[in-house]
Design an enzyme around this catalytic site. Sequence first.
Site, PDB file in Angstrom:
ATOM      1  N   GLY A  48      -8.735  -2.851  -0.527  1.00  0.00           N
ATOM      2  CA  GLY A  48      -7.776  -1.805  -1.175  1.00  0.00           C
ATOM      3  C   GLY A  48      -7.366  -0.790  -0.235  1.00  0.00           C
ATOM      4  N   SER A  49      -6.475  -0.020  -0.558  1.00  0.00           N
ATOM      5  CA  SER A  49      -5.951   1.140   0.329  1.00  0.00           C
ATOM      6  C   SER A  49      -4.737   1.326   0.316  1.00  0.00           C
ATOM      7  CB  SER A  49      -6.422   1.087   1.830  1.00  0.00           C
ATOM      8  OG  SER A  49      -6.833   2.157   2.326  1.00  0.00           O
TER       9      SER A  49
END
Length: 174
Positions: free
Chosen positions: A129-130
């Site tokens: 994620g990011s």
Amino acid sequence: YVKPIMEGQIPLAEKQGRTFSLADFVQADVLPQGGFLIGIAMNYLDVHVNRSPIAGRIRLLRHIKGLFLSLKRREAILENERVLTVIDNGQFQIGVVQIASRLVRKIVPYVQEGTQLQRGERLGMIRFGSQVDVVLPHLPELHIAVAPGMKLQAGTSILATCRSQTPDDTKDAL
């Protein structure tokens, strides 16, 4: 978010009106000075494979070393590790910026400079994620098709459309 880029400046904190230079963000001067920046947040439940918004050749692939701060911190956008991919379709270029966060320690490009991609083809992955930012140039008849809060799916969601520069004058999805 969907933010305008004006004179090479990208507003990233509307509350305090602070802007950052696009050149500082991408550490390159191959992208337009005007256009739009579309930010796509991913959490740990999302699929983290990122896909090409347009068909074209990889003109630039740049790994920008940095920190792993929480993306809730305004300065993280310029300080965190990221990978810039510039895609050129012969009419214009766009940038895809994969940004690491506090929990993310690896951005994996699947392409290299010179690679020819089709729209929707995998270009890389961010582990766990990011955020991915897409830098679009200001084009005639560009219509942004996304808005803050929308749920997007890689390879199927359309970020924007624009009138093609070809004689048949069709609409192209980005």
